[in-house]
Design a protein around this motif. Structure first.
Motif, mmCIF file in Angstrom:
data_model
loop_
_atom_site.group_PDB
_atom_site.id
_atom_site.type_symbol
_atom_site.label_atom_id
_atom_site.label_comp_id
_atom_site.label_asym_id
_atom_site.label_seq_id
_atom_site.Cartn_x
_atom_site.Cartn_y
_atom_site.Cartn_z
ATOM 1 N N GLY A 105 1.966 12.670 77.795
ATOM 2 C CA GLY A 105 0.516 12.579 77.847
ATOM 3 C C GLY A 105 -0.201 13.840 78.274
ATOM 4 N N THR B 182 2.880 10.932 82.146
ATOM 5 C CA THR B 182 3.331 10.015 81.105
ATOM 6 C C THR B 182 2.699 8.651 81.353
ATOM 7 O OG1 THR B 182 5.232 8.904 80.088
ATOM 8 C CG2 THR B 182 5.416 9.439 82.423
ATOM 9 N N PRO B 183 2.307 7.953 80.287
ATOM 10 C CA PRO B 183 1.767 6.600 80.472
ATOM 11 C C PRO B 183 2.857 5.551 80.521
ATOM 12 C CG PRO B 183 1.596 7.218 78.181
ATOM 13 C CD PRO B 183 2.189 8.406 78.896
ATOM 14 N N LYS C 155 4.737 -0.103 79.777
ATOM 15 C CA LYS C 155 5.324 0.116 81.100
ATOM 16 C C LYS C 155 6.624 -0.653 81.303
ATOM 17 C CE LYS C 155 2.325 2.823 83.280
ATOM 18 N NZ LYS C 155 2.712 4.137 83.847
#
Length: 512
Positions: free
Chosen positions: A55, A326-327, A464
């Motif tokens: 990201g 990072t997501p 996630k």
């Protein structure tokens, strides 16, 4: 016409030693016409960064929003193909070896990075520069190597005509010199001397094919801050020189940044909106990419060059805030998405259509067979070992090309962790992301957990990876188990290989 579906569509295995893939005939025909219309083989520039997160770039939702504008990366994304499911391996050396060999770590044997002169590396593997060299390419490596310091595994001995960079990894050269991190070494003559006697080269080096590497300069902290600039100038000089040659070329340019600890060049120090060394380093990496593209444009080679931009793994969260964004779940050192989902940009003006974005699967091991296909040299692909990579040339060249890859396989060292197909990911084992022993959200920390029952995650609904969907989605179990059985079954004919942790003399090729 029904929309293509990766889970419901069968693959084709062209040979026992090749990973099966989808055959998209219309895409293949378009790619063939594009390549046939070209007068020369394409140059290939691989720009590989260190520990940069999925990201971080503006085109992935970062950029200005996270305190580090990336105008050059964003412009490249708009001008080519932006991959949202590009996969590395969990850490540096396994990823770099996979890119060079087209093979997962359990085949090339680099399950983890070599440390402080530890023996073992690419020795005995057939590599991308070796094969492109046979196809008439000039091959150049610049920057970080970290796929073996032993002589047989150094770049000039595994296919590169020239190498200018360092053999290890950023922190090995500098961390023990910094009193902020290692006062007990810096302020101890005995321990400083102990480090200096460790069997690793503290200099960055230059080497030409088949010759011994020569030291250029010792990598002190001030020198480290200048390395990306020096390496950029070296690559620009290579690009300019190649403009006078009729030979195609491979340039493997690996940055020092943004591996901890970051010591940005003074030109960028404090210049990011975040005013943090990691973010300052991202500004430098973005500008360097812009300078390489401009060198290609000025020398008249831009439209003859395929550029691939990525990072060797996810962020190293244990070094927060000197780490990436990072997501996804977890970080470098894990097979959760945060450890292996990386940015991936493919740019080739006039050949790859601008403005494309795809969530089709693309693995680092796809680089080798794809590059050979673009060079018209697929016949050079070795047949004495299993190749996990898939030719993705039709995916990247067709205007609405579909990925030829059905599965991504997750390996954590020698442990098979799971696989992804379509939007679903089945996980058998993974690292716990308990961060109680580190200032971050897991990654290299935690313990390996083997789940009593597989976990199934929908990565579109749950990036996630927090909600196990298995009991609601039992119809997918057989499809995923078949993918696992087929993949693991290939190791019966092509046994796994282990390089790290044993003497180099004990390594064996898959065909022995």
């Amino acid at each position: 016409m029904p929309k293509f579906d990766a889970i419901a569509t069968s693959t084709v295995r062209k040979a026992d030693h090749l990973e099966p893939g989808f055959v998209h005939k219309a895409d293949i025909e378009i790619a063939a016409r594009k390549l046939a219309a070209r007068k020369r083989k394409p140059n290939i520039l691989i720009y590989l960064m260190d520990d940069v997160g999925w990201g971080d770039f503006g085109c992935y939702g970062g950029g200005v929003a996270v305190g580090a504008p990336t105008p050059n990366f964003d412009k490249i994304a708009r001008g080519g193909l932006q991959l949202t499911s590009c996969y590395s391996e969990p850490s540096c050396s396994p990823s770099r070896a996979t890119l060079h060999t087209g093979r997962v770590p359990n085949r090339h044997g680099l399950h983890r990075p070599p440390m402080y002169g530890e023996p073992g590396g690419l020795q005995g593997e057939v590599t991308l520069p070796m094969l492109l060299g046979q196809a008439g390419y000039t091959t150049q490596a610049v920057g970080k190597w970290h796929i073996g310091e032993n002589i047989e595994s150094q770049p000039q001995n595994v296919g590169y005509d020239d190498f200018y960079g360092f053999l290890s990894v950023s922190d090995m050269y500098t961390e023990w010199r910094d009193p902020h991190f290692f006062p007990e070494i810096v302020y101890s003559d005995a321990r400083t001397e102990w480090i200096k006697n460790m069997p690793f080269n503290r200099c960055f080096v230059h080497a030409t094919k088949g010759k011994e590497a020569t030291n250029v300069e010792e990598v002190t902290i001030p020198v480290l801050s200048e390395l990306d600039e020096k390496w950029c100038r070296y690559s620009i000089d290579f690009i300019k020189k190649q403009a006078k040659s009729d030979k195609p070329w491979l340039l493997y340019h690996c940055t020092r940044g943004a591996h901890f600890d970051n010591y940005p060049h003074e030109k960028y120090l404090g210049k990011s909106p975040a005013r943090h060394p990691y973010k300052d380093t991202l500004l430098e990496l973005d500008e360097i990419m812009g300078r390489l593209v401009e060198a290609l444009r000025e020398s008249g080679q831009l439209e003859d060059t395929l550029i691939f931009i990525s990072s060797d793994n996810g962020p190293h969260m244990e070094t927060w805030p000197d780490a990436a964004f990072t997501p996804f779940r977890c970080a470098k050192g894990s097979t959760w998405e945060g450890g292996v989902r990386v940015p991936g940009l493919l740019y080739w003006p006039g050949t790859i259509d601008a403005g494309r974005q795809s969530d089709g699967l693309f693995d680092f091991n796809d680089i080798l067979p794809t590059a050979l296909a673009l060079a018209g040299a697929s016949d050079l692909l070795p047949a004495d070992r299993y190749i996990d990579g898939i030719d993705q040339s039709s995916f990247i060249l067709a205007p609405n090309g579909l990925s030829s890859r059905k599965y991504h396989y997750y390996w954590l060292s020698q442990t098979f962790s799971g696989l992804r197909c379509g939007e679903y990911k089945m996980v058998l084992s993974a690292t716990s992301d308990d961060s109680t022993d580190a200032a971050g959200t897991g990654g290299f920390t935690g313990v390996l957990e083997r789940f009593a029952y597989p976990r199934l995650y929908n990565l579109y609904l749950d990036p996630k990876e927090q909600h196990n969907y298995l009991t609601r989605k039992l119809a997918y179990v057989e499809a995923f188990q078949l993918g696992m059985r087929n993949h693991l079954g290939t190791f019966k004919r092509f046994p796994p290989k282990k390089v790290m942790g044993i003497k180099v003399a004990d390594t064996r090729s898959p065909s022995s």
